[in-house]
Design a protein around this motif. Structure first.
Motif, PDB file in Angstrom:
ATOM      1  N   LEU A  63       0.352   6.866  13.135  1.00 22.70           N
ATOM      2  CA  LEU A  63      -0.647   7.798  13.661  1.00 22.70           C
ATOM      3  C   LEU A  63      -0.106   9.235  13.726  1.00 22.70           C
ATOM      4  O   LEU A  63      -0.854  10.196  13.579  1.00 22.70           O
ATOM      5  CB  LEU A  63      -1.063   7.345  15.066  1.00 22.70           C
ATOM      6  N   ASP A  64       1.196   9.350  13.925  1.00 20.82           N
ATOM      7  CA  ASP A  64       1.763  10.704  14.036  1.00 20.82           C
ATOM      8  C   ASP A  64       1.822  11.423  12.683  1.00 20.82           C
ATOM      9  O   ASP A  64       2.132  12.608  12.629  1.00 20.82           O
ATOM     10  CB  ASP A  64       3.153  10.674  14.693  1.00 20.82           C
ATOM     11  N   THR A  65       1.527  10.708  11.608  1.00 20.61           N
ATOM     12  CA  THR A  65       1.504  11.376  10.298  1.00 20.61           C
ATOM     13  C   THR A  65       0.073  11.765   9.902  1.00 20.61           C
ATOM     14  O   THR A  65      -0.129  12.363   8.856  1.00 20.61           O
ATOM     15  CB  THR A  65       2.071  10.447   9.181  1.00 20.61           C
ATOM     16  N   PHE A  66      -0.899  11.407  10.742  1.00 20.49           N
ATOM     17  CA  PHE A  66      -2.297  11.735  10.438  1.00 20.49           C
ATOM     18  C   PHE A  66      -2.478  13.259  10.466  1.00 20.49           C
ATOM     19  O   PHE A  66      -2.117  13.914  11.430  1.00 20.49           O
ATOM     20  CB  PHE A  66      -3.218  11.045  11.452  1.00 20.49           C
ATOM     21  N   ASP A  67      -3.022  13.773   9.381  1.00 26.07           N
ATOM     22  CA  ASP A  67      -3.254  15.211   9.260  1.00 26.07           C
ATOM     23  C   ASP A  67      -4.607  15.548   9.906  1.00 26.07           C
ATOM     24  O   ASP A  67      -5.655  15.130   9.413  1.00 26.07           O
ATOM     25  CB  ASP A  67      -3.267  15.575   7.762  1.00 26.07           C
ATOM     26  N   ALA A  68      -4.538  16.292  10.995  1.00 28.02           N
ATOM     27  CA  ALA A  68      -5.761  16.565  11.772  1.00 28.02           C
ATOM     28  C   ALA A  68      -6.790  17.377  10.995  1.00 28.02           C
ATOM     29  O   ALA A  68      -7.945  17.454  11.393  1.00 28.02           O
ATOM     30  CB  ALA A  68      -5.396  17.289  13.057  1.00 28.02           C
ATOM     31  N   SER A  69      -6.364  17.982   9.880  1.00 25.25           N
ATOM     32  CA  SER A  69      -7.340  18.761   9.108  1.00 25.25           C
ATOM     33  C   SER A  69      -8.231  17.847   8.256  1.00 25.25           C
ATOM     34  O   SER A  69      -9.217  18.286   7.687  1.00 25.25           O
ATOM     35  CB  SER A  69      -6.622  19.777   8.221  1.00 25.25           C
ATOM     36  N   GLN A  70      -7.846  16.577   8.158  1.00 27.11           N
ATOM     37  CA  GLN A  70      -8.647  15.607   7.404  1.00 27.11           C
ATOM     38  C   GLN A  70      -9.494  14.790   8.378  1.00 27.11           C
ATOM     39  O   GLN A  70      -9.209  14.745   9.565  1.00 27.11           O
ATOM     40  CB  GLN A  70      -7.729  14.646   6.630  1.00 27.11           C
ATOM     41  N   ARG A  71     -10.499  14.103   7.847  1.00 19.90           N
ATOM     42  CA  ARG A  71     -11.292  13.227   8.719  1.00 19.90           C
ATOM     43  C   ARG A  71     -10.555  11.906   8.888  1.00 19.90           C
ATOM     44  O   ARG A  71     -10.021  11.347   7.939  1.00 19.90           O
ATOM     45  CB  ARG A  71     -12.677  12.988   8.122  1.00 19.90           C
ATOM     46  N   PHE A  72     -10.554  11.436  10.139  1.00 20.13           N
ATOM     47  CA  PHE A  72      -9.839  10.196  10.441  1.00 20.13           C
ATOM     48  C   PHE A  72     -10.389   9.030   9.630  1.00 20.13           C
ATOM     49  O   PHE A  72      -9.639   8.184   9.149  1.00 20.13           O
ATOM     50  CB  PHE A  72      -9.940   9.892  11.938  1.00 20.13           C
ATOM     51  N   VAL A  73     -11.723   9.015   9.459  1.00 23.49           N
ATOM     52  CA  VAL A  73     -12.358   7.896   8.762  1.00 23.49           C
ATOM     53  C   VAL A  73     -11.822   7.762   7.326  1.00 23.49           C
ATOM     54  O   VAL A  73     -11.582   6.656   6.840  1.00 23.49           O
ATOM     55  CB  VAL A  73     -13.904   8.045   8.799  1.00 23.49           C
ATOM     56  N   SER A  74     -11.596   8.905   6.652  1.00 25.07           N
ATOM     57  CA  SER A  74     -11.051   8.848   5.289  1.00 25.07           C
ATOM     58  C   SER A  74      -9.626   8.314   5.307  1.00 25.07           C
ATOM     59  O   SER A  74      -9.222   7.550   4.426  1.00 25.07           O
ATOM     60  CB  SER A  74     -11.047  10.241   4.654  1.00 25.07           C
ATOM     61  N   TRP A  75      -8.887   8.752   6.318  1.00 21.82           N
ATOM     62  CA  TRP A  75      -7.479   8.358   6.416  1.00 21.82           C
ATOM     63  C   TRP A  75      -7.351   6.847   6.600  1.00 21.82           C
ATOM     64  O   TRP A  75      -6.566   6.181   5.925  1.00 21.82           O
ATOM     65  CB  TRP A  75      -6.833   9.114   7.587  1.00 21.82           C
ATOM     66  N   ILE A  76      -8.152   6.294   7.496  1.00 20.30           N
ATOM     67  CA  ILE A  76      -8.002   4.859   7.787  1.00 20.30           C
ATOM     68  C   ILE A  76      -8.532   4.004   6.623  1.00 20.30           C
ATOM     69  O   ILE A  76      -7.971   2.951   6.316  1.00 20.30           O
ATOM     70  CB  ILE A  76      -8.646   4.478   9.147  1.00 20.30           C
ATOM     71  N   TYR A  77      -9.576   4.492   5.953  1.00 14.34           N
ATOM     72  CA  TYR A  77     -10.055   3.749   4.783  1.00 14.34           C
ATOM     73  C   TYR A  77      -9.024   3.806   3.651  1.00 14.34           C
ATOM     74  O   TYR A  77      -8.895   2.877   2.861  1.00 14.34           O
ATOM     75  CB  TYR A  77     -11.405   4.284   4.306  1.00 14.34           C
ATOM     76  N   ARG A  78      -8.302   4.906   3.590  1.00 13.23           N
ATOM     77  CA  ARG A  78      -7.263   5.033   2.559  1.00 13.23           C
ATOM     78  C   ARG A  78      -6.147   4.009   2.791  1.00 13.23           C
ATOM     79  O   ARG A  78      -5.639   3.392   1.859  1.00 13.23           O
ATOM     80  CB  ARG A  78      -6.703   6.461   2.580  1.00 13.23           C
ATOM     81  N   ILE A  79      -5.798   3.838   4.056  1.00 11.62           N
ATOM     82  CA  ILE A  79      -4.768   2.843   4.391  1.00 11.62           C
ATOM     83  C   ILE A  79      -5.261   1.448   3.996  1.00 11.62           C
ATOM     84  O   ILE A  79      -4.533   0.659   3.400  1.00 11.62           O
ATOM     85  CB  ILE A  79      -4.431   2.901   5.906  1.00 11.62           C
ATOM     86  N   LEU A  80      -6.512   1.166   4.339  1.00 14.71           N
ATOM     87  CA  LEU A  80      -7.083  -0.149   4.006  1.00 14.71           C
ATOM     88  C   LEU A  80      -7.116  -0.363   2.494  1.00 14.71           C
ATOM     89  O   LEU A  80      -6.753  -1.435   2.002  1.00 14.71           O
ATOM     90  CB  LEU A  80      -8.504  -0.274   4.567  1.00 14.71           C
ATOM     91  N   ARG A  81      -7.536   0.643   1.796  1.00 16.36           N
ATOM     92  CA  ARG A  81      -7.638   0.534   0.331  1.00 16.36           C
ATOM     93  C   ARG A  81      -6.261   0.216  -0.265  1.00 16.36           C
ATOM     94  O   ARG A  81      -6.132  -0.656  -1.133  1.00 16.36           O
ATOM     95  CB  ARG A  81      -8.195   1.858  -0.215  1.00 16.36           C
ATOM     96  N   ASN A  82      -5.224   0.902   0.210  1.00 20.22           N
ATOM     97  CA  ASN A  82      -3.872   0.643  -0.298  1.00 20.22           C
ATOM     98  C   ASN A  82      -3.439  -0.789   0.021  1.00 20.22           C
ATOM     99  O   ASN A  82      -2.800  -1.454  -0.798  1.00 20.22           O
ATOM    100  CB  ASN A  82      -2.877   1.640   0.296  1.00 20.22           C
ATOM    101  N   GLU A  83      -3.802  -1.216   1.210  1.00 21.89           N
ATOM    102  CA  GLU A  83      -3.446  -2.570   1.634  1.00 21.89           C
ATOM    103  C   GLU A  83      -4.132  -3.598   0.724  1.00 21.89           C
ATOM    104  O   GLU A  83      -3.520  -4.584   0.315  1.00 21.89           O
ATOM    105  CB  GLU A  83      -3.890  -2.737   3.093  1.00 21.89           C
ATOM    106  N   CYS A  84      -5.405  -3.347   0.411  1.00 22.11           N
ATOM    107  CA  CYS A  84      -6.159  -4.261  -0.459  1.00 22.11           C
ATOM    108  C   CYS A  84      -5.577  -4.261  -1.877  1.00 22.11           C
ATOM    109  O   CYS A  84      -5.476  -5.317  -2.511  1.00 22.11           O
ATOM    110  CB  CYS A  84      -7.638  -3.859  -0.497  1.00 22.11           C
ATOM    111  N   LEU A  85      -5.209  -3.100  -2.365  1.00 18.16           N
ATOM    112  CA  LEU A  85      -4.618  -3.041  -3.714  1.00 18.16           C
ATOM    113  C   LEU A  85      -3.308  -3.826  -3.760  1.00 18.16           C
ATOM    114  O   LEU A  85      -3.026  -4.522  -4.738  1.00 18.16           O
ATOM    115  CB  LEU A  85      -4.386  -1.579  -4.130  1.00 18.16           C
ATOM    116  N   ASN A  86      -2.524  -3.719  -2.680  1.00 17.70           N
ATOM    117  CA  ASN A  86      -1.281  -4.496  -2.609  1.00 17.70           C
ATOM    118  C   ASN A  86      -1.582  -5.994  -2.647  1.00 17.70           C
ATOM    119  O   ASN A  86      -0.892  -6.758  -3.320  1.00 17.70           O
ATOM    120  CB  ASN A  86      -0.506  -4.165  -1.324  1.00 17.70           C
ATOM    121  N   ALA A  87      -2.619  -6.389  -1.911  1.00 22.01           N
ATOM    122  CA  ALA A  87      -2.983  -7.815  -1.864  1.00 22.01           C
ATOM    123  C   ALA A  87      -3.445  -8.292  -3.242  1.00 22.01           C
ATOM    124  O   ALA A  87      -3.113  -9.406  -3.665  1.00 22.01           O
ATOM    125  CB  ALA A  87      -4.079  -8.032  -0.827  1.00 22.01           C
ATOM    126  N   LEU A  88      -4.204  -7.437  -3.937  1.00 23.64           N
ATOM    127  CA  LEU A  88      -4.680  -7.823  -5.276  1.00 23.64           C
ATOM    128  C   LEU A  88      -3.511  -7.967  -6.248  1.00 23.64           C
ATOM    129  O   LEU A  88      -3.488  -8.875  -7.077  1.00 23.64           O
ATOM    130  CB  LEU A  88      -5.666  -6.772  -5.805  1.00 23.64           C
TER     131      LEU A  88
END
Lengths: 181, 327
Positions: A63-88
């Motif tokens: 959480l401390d690396t979250f860039d406040a200039s970005q929207r949180f929703v994009s950030w968390i979906y990005r993490i999920l997307r990376n996680e899903c790609l790893n799983a695939l």
């Protein structure tokens, strides 16, 4: 404790100050969206559940690396997307994926709706990962084109053109589909 | 379903049909235990991290605990700062005449306050998890090193106001900060009736358009306005003066300002002389927009740490240490 009207930024700030309970507000807010995106990207209920959980945990830990200039929703979906790609990537090509969950929420007498749901999911899984993710983020979340662009790390223009091509490809795949006897 | 339906391929060939069909697909409920499982994993992870001291591997093969490294760097920075202030090492003989004045100046800086860098309260704050999170944000670090920002955030009225999302959002806006730096704007906004009138959507709408120019110059036009709050604003000399200025007019009629005005502690903040320094401090906008700040406003020890004489030096040391880590 948290209240539903607290902004993402407020909840993130409270977490950063050591208030772990504030993160529950974030999990409650995004669990449905993240889980459904993972489900559509992976096709497996169990894998979607695991990736969603891991995405939330990783988000909290970083959480401390979250860039406040970005929207949180994009950030968390990005993490999920990376996680899903790893799983695939980790999935064996021959590994079967059960789509029984596609019947969830559909009345038992509505076979057609179930089959259509299953066909959509099969067709999504037949797309390449970059086509699938853009379709899923556009049609299964509330994300704007800008948010999707940030989530995927590509320009908005590319999001739109990729979405167009992905829909065409999805249409071709679905056109070949017939209700099984 | 009849035989024909089951044999017919579904016509999903066109992209717009695909979009329509995707829209008909229903969400699937997430597992009922998802929230509980995530929070349990977070709790157990946090507990494990608290017990574990992460090792940092250096290229030479030596292993040093991260927290120990951090403590050593902090202590070293503190010692260097104190030695620097004390003028150590002493200059060699024969040079006194050339730098005597500088030495006298440095000597005057030494005070009990300077060595309060080792004050237990400040040390406890510096070693807290919350502080570690705080200094991860460079913008916050830079702003907090500023004396004016420290002074402003030491004021409970300002901290209380900044606890509001709307106030922080407003103060992150450069135009709002610029406007609030003007004493006439602050004086006008200190008036409860003016704040109330400006928070009224209809009144703001009436005074935000070009029609306000006519109303500013004509008493008859002002009287013809149906909205009581708008009439009140236009009858007030100091408000009329501010509305005649494009920049302050824009800010006073903006949504972001209206939302900030609704915060109960906003007026108290305006009364603080420390506010001005913070508004013009470099990095203030970034700091106000940072989520890291929100929690710190109510964190125990934050106000005391800000008031400690060694805080600026500690922030500078933290900045240098962060720079060293990234290099």
């Amino acid at each position: 404790m948290y209240t539903p009207n607290e902004s993402d930024e407020t909840l993130v700030g409270r977490c950063l100050a050591g208030d772990q309970a504030a993160f529950e507000g974030i999990v409650v807010r995004y669990q449905r969206g993240l889980f459904n995106v993972a489900l559509r990207l992976l096709g497996s209920y169990e894998d979607a559940r695991d990736c969603t959980q891991t995405a939330f945990v990783k988000a909290y830990e970083h959480l401390d690396t979250f860039d406040a200039s970005q929207r949180f929703v994009s950030w968390i979906y990005r993490i999920l997307r990376n996680e899903c790609l790893n799983a695939l990537r980790a999935r064996r090509p021959s590994e079967p994926v059960s789509l029984e969950w596609a019947a969830a929420g559909i009345p038992s007498d509505s076979l057609m709706a179930f089959e259509r749901n299953r066909a959509v999911q099969s067709a999504l899984l037949g797309l390449t990962a970059d086509y699938r993710e853009v379709i899923v983020l556009r049609h299964f979340t509330e994300l704007s084109y800008d948010d999707i662009a940030v989530t995927l790390g590509i320009p908005v223009k590319t999001v739109k053109s990729r979405l167009y091509s992905a829909r065409q490809r999805l249409g071709e795949v679905l056109a070949e589909w017939r209700v099984e006897r | 379903m009849n035989e024909r339906e089951r044999d017919e391929p579904l016509s999903f060939g066109k992209p717009d049909e695909v979009a329509r069909m995707l829209g008909e697909v229903q969400d699937v409920d997430p597992p009922a235990d998802l929230v509980g499982t995530v929070m349990a994993r977070i709790s157990s992870g946090a507990a494990a991290r608290a017990r574990r001291v992460e090792p940092v591997q250096f290229s030479g093969g030596k292993v040093m605990a991260k927290k120990v490294l951090w403590s050593v760097m902090g202590a070293a920075a503190a010692v260097l700062i104190v030695l620097k202030i004390a003028g150590y090492p002493p200059k060699s003989e024969g040079t006194e005449g050339t730098i005597g004045a500088a030495q006298r100046y440095q000597a005057q800086q030494i005070s009990d306050a300077d060595v309060k860098l080792t004050d237990a309260e400040l040390q406890a704050f510096l070693q807290s998890d919350a502080f570690r999170k705080l200094i991860a944000d460079k913008a916050v670090r830079e702003a907090l090193a500023n004396k004016d920002v420290q002074k402003a955030l030491s004021d409970p009225a300002i901290r209380a106001a900044l606890a509001s999302d709307d106030v922080r959002k407003a103060l992150s806006d450069e135009q709002v900060r610029h406007a609030l730096a003007d004493e006439r704007v602050r004086r006008a906004l200190a008036d409860e009736q003016i704040r109330k009138a400006l928070a009224n959507d209809e009144a703001r709408k009436l005074i935000s358009g070009d029609a306000v120019k006519k109303a500013l110059s004509s008493e008859d036009a002002r009287k013809a306005i149906a909205n009581e709050q708008a009439r009140f604003l236009l009858a007030n000399d100091q408000v009329r003066f501010l509305l005649a200025n494009d920049a302050s007019h824009r800010v006073l009629t903006s949504d972001v300002m209206a939302q900030a005005l609704a915060a109960r502690s906003f007026a108290d903040m305006l009364a603080s002389p420390a506010l001005i320094g913070m508004l013009s401090a470099p990095g203030a906008a970034d700091m106000l927009a940072s989520p890291a700040l929100i929690g710190m406003l109510s964190a125990p020890g934050f106000a005391q740490a800000l008031a400690a004489p060694g805080f600026s030096a500690a922030m500078a040391a933290a900045d240098a240490a962060a720079g060293a880590r990234t290099n």
